[in-house]
Design a protein around this motif. Structure first.
Motif, PDB file in Angstrom:
ATOM      1  N   ASP A  31      -1.016   7.659 -28.367  1.00  0.00           N
ATOM      2  CA  ASP A  31      -0.606   8.122 -26.521  1.00  0.00           C
ATOM      3  C   ASP A  31       0.331   7.231 -25.778  1.00  0.00           C
ATOM      4  O   ASP A  31      -0.702   5.850 -25.136  1.00  0.00           O
ATOM      5  N   PRO A  32       0.885   7.772 -25.683  1.00  0.00           N
ATOM      6  CA  PRO A  32       1.668   6.195 -24.578  1.00  0.00           C
ATOM      7  C   PRO A  32       1.430   5.819 -23.411  1.00  0.00           C
ATOM      8  O   PRO A  32       2.059   5.447 -22.725  1.00  0.00           O
ATOM      9  N   GLU A  33       0.639   7.406 -23.458  1.00  0.00           N
ATOM     10  CA  GLU A  33       0.314   6.679 -21.438  1.00  0.00           C
ATOM     11  C   GLU A  33      -1.223   5.990 -21.374  1.00  0.00           C
ATOM     12  O   GLU A  33      -2.181   5.857 -20.024  1.00  0.00           O
ATOM     13  N   ALA A  34      -1.399   5.952 -22.244  1.00  0.00           N
ATOM     14  CA  ALA A  34      -3.068   4.603 -22.655  1.00  0.00           C
ATOM     15  C   ALA A  34      -3.201   3.812 -21.580  1.00  0.00           C
ATOM     16  O   ALA A  34      -4.089   3.491 -21.131  1.00  0.00           O
ATOM     17  N   LEU A  35      -2.170   2.781 -21.908  1.00  0.00           N
ATOM     18  CA  LEU A  35      -1.937   1.505 -21.587  1.00  0.00           C
ATOM     19  C   LEU A  35      -2.237   1.787 -19.525  1.00  0.00           C
ATOM     20  O   LEU A  35      -2.601   1.461 -18.837  1.00  0.00           O
ATOM     21  N   HIS A  36      -0.895   2.629 -19.455  1.00  0.00           N
ATOM     22  CA  HIS A  36      -0.611   2.794 -18.152  1.00  0.00           C
ATOM     23  C   HIS A  36      -2.082   3.349 -17.127  1.00  0.00           C
ATOM     24  O   HIS A  36      -2.698   2.925 -16.750  1.00  0.00           O
ATOM     25  N   ASP A  37      -2.623   4.053 -18.089  1.00  0.00           N
ATOM     26  CA  ASP A  37      -3.978   4.996 -17.253  1.00  0.00           C
ATOM     27  C   ASP A  37      -5.138   3.925 -16.993  1.00  0.00           C
ATOM     28  O   ASP A  37      -5.869   3.143 -16.705  1.00  0.00           O
ATOM     29  N   LEU A  38      -4.917   3.223 -18.098  1.00  0.00           N
ATOM     30  CA  LEU A  38      -6.220   1.818 -18.415  1.00  0.00           C
ATOM     31  C   LEU A  38      -5.785   0.849 -17.322  1.00  0.00           C
ATOM     32  O   LEU A  38      -6.513   0.529 -16.238  1.00  0.00           O
ATOM     33  N   ARG A  39      -4.683   0.949 -17.109  1.00  0.00           N
ATOM     34  CA  ARG A  39      -4.061  -0.180 -15.571  1.00  0.00           C
ATOM     35  C   ARG A  39      -4.940  -0.003 -14.990  1.00  0.00           C
ATOM     36  O   ARG A  39      -4.980  -0.409 -13.258  1.00  0.00           O
ATOM     37  N   ILE A  40      -4.453   2.350 -14.248  1.00  0.00           N
ATOM     38  CA  ILE A  40      -4.075   2.056 -12.566  1.00  0.00           C
ATOM     39  C   ILE A  40      -6.581   2.291 -12.797  1.00  0.00           C
ATOM     40  O   ILE A  40      -6.645   2.250 -11.735  1.00  0.00           O
ATOM     41  N   ALA A  41      -7.190   2.650 -14.036  1.00  0.00           N
ATOM     42  CA  ALA A  41      -8.787   2.575 -13.897  1.00  0.00           C
ATOM     43  C   ALA A  41      -9.327   1.135 -13.459  1.00  0.00           C
ATOM     44  O   ALA A  41      -9.503   0.494 -12.335  1.00  0.00           O
ATOM     45  N   LEU A  42      -8.479   0.307 -14.216  1.00  0.00           N
ATOM     46  CA  LEU A  42      -8.774  -1.257 -13.614  1.00  0.00           C
ATOM     47  C   LEU A  42      -8.107  -1.137 -12.493  1.00  0.00           C
ATOM     48  O   LEU A  42      -9.262  -2.289 -11.899  1.00  0.00           O
ATOM     49  N   ARG A  43      -7.038  -1.112 -11.834  1.00  0.00           N
ATOM     50  CA  ARG A  43      -6.268  -1.436 -10.600  1.00  0.00           C
ATOM     51  C   ARG A  43      -8.011  -0.947  -9.464  1.00  0.00           C
ATOM     52  O   ARG A  43      -7.876  -0.827  -8.628  1.00  0.00           O
ATOM     53  N   LYS A  44      -7.997   1.048  -9.611  1.00  0.00           N
ATOM     54  CA  LYS A  44      -9.431   1.189  -9.052  1.00  0.00           C
ATOM     55  C   LYS A  44     -10.257   0.342  -8.630  1.00  0.00           C
ATOM     56  O   LYS A  44     -11.443   0.169  -7.915  1.00  0.00           O
ATOM     57  N   LEU A  45     -10.810  -0.329  -9.854  1.00  0.00           N
ATOM     58  CA  LEU A  45     -12.035  -1.087 -10.374  1.00  0.00           C
ATOM     59  C   LEU A  45     -11.649  -2.440  -9.543  1.00  0.00           C
ATOM     60  O   LEU A  45     -12.442  -3.146  -8.440  1.00  0.00           O
ATOM     61  N   ARG A  46     -10.508  -3.203  -9.829  1.00  0.00           N
ATOM     62  CA  ARG A  46     -10.829  -3.896  -8.713  1.00  0.00           C
ATOM     63  C   ARG A  46     -10.660  -4.108  -7.620  1.00  0.00           C
ATOM     64  O   ARG A  46     -10.552  -4.994  -6.241  1.00  0.00           O
ATOM     65  N   SER A  47      -9.904  -2.711  -6.692  1.00  0.00           N
ATOM     66  CA  SER A  47      -9.919  -1.904  -5.352  1.00  0.00           C
ATOM     67  C   SER A  47     -11.290  -2.505  -4.799  1.00  0.00           C
ATOM     68  O   SER A  47     -11.840  -3.170  -3.779  1.00  0.00           O
ATOM     69  N   LEU A  48     -12.269  -1.216  -5.704  1.00  0.00           N
ATOM     70  CA  LEU A  48     -13.678  -1.399  -4.839  1.00  0.00           C
ATOM     71  C   LEU A  48     -14.026  -2.573  -4.871  1.00  0.00           C
ATOM     72  O   LEU A  48     -14.966  -2.841  -4.619  1.00  0.00           O
ATOM     73  N   LEU A  49     -14.239  -3.753  -6.070  1.00  0.00           N
ATOM     74  CA  LEU A  49     -14.962  -5.290  -5.986  1.00  0.00           C
ATOM     75  C   LEU A  49     -13.275  -6.059  -5.050  1.00  0.00           C
ATOM     76  O   LEU A  49     -14.557  -7.313  -4.494  1.00  0.00           O
ATOM     77  N   GLN A  50     -12.300  -6.340  -4.739  1.00  0.00           N
ATOM     78  CA  GLN A  50     -12.134  -6.689  -3.551  1.00  0.00           C
ATOM     79  C   GLN A  50     -12.822  -7.735  -2.513  1.00  0.00           C
ATOM     80  O   GLN A  50     -12.834  -8.474  -2.223  1.00  0.00           O
ATOM     81  N   PRO A  51     -13.557  -6.092  -2.309  1.00  0.00           N
ATOM     82  CA  PRO A  51     -13.827  -6.587  -0.570  1.00  0.00           C
ATOM     83  C   PRO A  51     -15.271  -7.211  -0.601  1.00  0.00           C
ATOM     84  O   PRO A  51     -15.862  -7.438   0.181  1.00  0.00           O
ATOM     85  N   LEU A  52     -15.687  -6.681  -2.151  1.00  0.00           N
ATOM     86  CA  LEU A  52     -16.646  -7.501  -1.930  1.00  0.00           C
ATOM     87  C   LEU A  52     -16.910  -8.592  -2.781  1.00  0.00           C
ATOM     88  O   LEU A  52     -18.087  -9.689  -3.275  1.00  0.00           O
ATOM     89  N   ARG A  53     -15.991 -10.007  -2.893  1.00  0.00           N
ATOM     90  CA  ARG A  53     -16.422 -10.825  -2.929  1.00  0.00           C
ATOM     91  C   ARG A  53     -16.842 -11.871  -2.209  1.00  0.00           C
ATOM     92  O   ARG A  53     -16.866 -11.677  -1.384  1.00  0.00           O
ATOM     93  N   GLY A  54     -17.626 -12.759  -3.527  1.00  0.00           N
ATOM     94  CA  GLY A  54     -18.717 -13.331  -2.735  1.00  0.00           C
ATOM     95  C   GLY A  54     -19.943 -12.917  -3.142  1.00  0.00           C
ATOM     96  O   GLY A  54     -21.278 -13.748  -3.107  1.00  0.00           O
ATOM     97  N   LEU A  55     -20.059 -11.486  -3.309  1.00  0.00           N
ATOM     98  CA  LEU A  55     -21.751 -11.423  -3.799  1.00  0.00           C
ATOM     99  C   LEU A  55     -22.018 -11.943  -5.192  1.00  0.00           C
ATOM    100  O   LEU A  55     -20.903 -11.220  -5.887  1.00  0.00           O
ATOM    101  N   PRO A  56     -22.794 -12.404  -5.087  1.00  0.00           N
ATOM    102  CA  PRO A  56     -22.601 -12.915  -6.927  1.00  0.00           C
ATOM    103  C   PRO A  56     -23.342 -11.976  -7.728  1.00  0.00           C
ATOM    104  O   PRO A  56     -22.937 -11.956  -8.629  1.00  0.00           O
ATOM    105  N   ALA A  57     -23.873 -10.544  -7.047  1.00  0.00           N
ATOM    106  CA  ALA A  57     -23.805  -9.088  -8.581  1.00  0.00           C
ATOM    107  C   ALA A  57     -22.309  -8.845  -8.666  1.00  0.00           C
ATOM    108  O   ALA A  57     -22.188  -8.071  -9.696  1.00  0.00           O
ATOM    109  N   CYS A  58     -20.950  -9.621  -8.647  1.00  0.00           N
ATOM    110  CA  CYS A  58     -19.543  -9.036  -8.520  1.00  0.00           C
ATOM    111  C   CYS A  58     -18.915  -9.724  -8.855  1.00  0.00           C
ATOM    112  O   CYS A  58     -17.507  -9.392  -9.370  1.00  0.00           O
TER     113      CYS A  58
END
Length: 258
Positions: A31-58
């Protein structure tokens, strides 16, 4: 738990499922799109977490997500270059064939490396940490925290947009952060559909510029890419002009609120 706290949990769990699926697609090596899709999901995860920086749980999850982003970035850059060379037809077939084994070796190294298992380990632990943080009242005022962080990102972009010595690399990163933050928290970002469209246009133009700049730098090392240099230089100039117009449009949105 509050609606935002529960919503955060559900979004991360959905992204965890997506990341597992992308890993399996990479393992299948079909699947030539597998890495691309993985990085999209990773980007969404990091975007969710970025405003939570400083919370020990994250903290651990943020660290592992950032590490996977760093380790997979050069591999994705190689994918993009190979796809571009393939689009040039038979003239660049040898250049593609030369780089394809490097790409396959990169996939294998990513799958065998420590970054993916470390991320999945952090994802497995995170729901319990998140629920405990909620139980301990560490997530009180979460919406205000997120709203403040998003506003801070937007102020930084507003300042950079009017800086006469602005750096396109930094602007590209700031635009991505603001756009993806708004995507993660659409009800808290305060950005209109028009502004989001302008962010997307600017990011696209700066992405084209960044790719051509990288390829020109690579051509200084790889003699087989020399034939592409003139075309890439023209494309770089065109992308700069398109990006400058898109950045001017963004100023209308952000300087009035920055």
């Amino acid at each position: 738990m509050g609606r935002l706290v529960e919503g955060e949990l559900q979004q991360v769990l959905r992204l965890q499922v997506t990341l597992y699926a992308c890993r399996e697609r990479l393992l299948a090596a079909t699947d030539p799109e597998a890495l691309h899709d993985l990085r999209i999901a990773l980007r969404k995860l990091r975007s969710l977490l970025q405003p939570l920086r400083g919370l020990p749980a994250c903290a651990a999850l943020q660290q592992q997500a950032a590490e996977l982003g760093r380790s997979s970035g050069p591999l994705r850059d190689l994918e993009v270059l190979i796809a571009h060379l393939q689009s040039q037809g038979q003239d660049m077939r040898d250049a593609v064939n030369l780089r394809q084994p490097r790409l396959l070796t990169g996939y294998a190294a990513l799958l065998a490396g420590a970054a993916l298992p470390a991320l999945f380990g952090a994802l497995d632990q995170w729901p319990q940490l998140w629920r405990q943080a909620a139980a301990d009242a560490e997530l009180r005022g979460l919406a205000n925290r997120v709203r403040r962080r998003l506003a801070k990102q937007q102020r930084r972009l507003a300042e950079a947009l009017v800086d006469p010595a602005h750096d396109r690399h930094r602007l590209r990163l700031l635009i991505k952060r603001v756009r993806y933050g708004a995507g993660a928290y659409p009800k808290l970002s305060g950005l209109s559909a028009k502004t989001l469209a302008r962010l997307k246009a600017a990011q696209s133009a700066l992405g084209d510029w960044h790719d051509r700049l990288q390829w020109l730098q690579r051509a200084e090392q790889d003699a087989d890419l020399t034939v592409c240099v003139d075309t890439w230089r023209m494309a770089l100039q065109a992308a700069e002009e398109t990006a400058d117009l898109a950045l001017l449009a963004l100023q209308e949105d952000f300087t009035s609120t920055g």
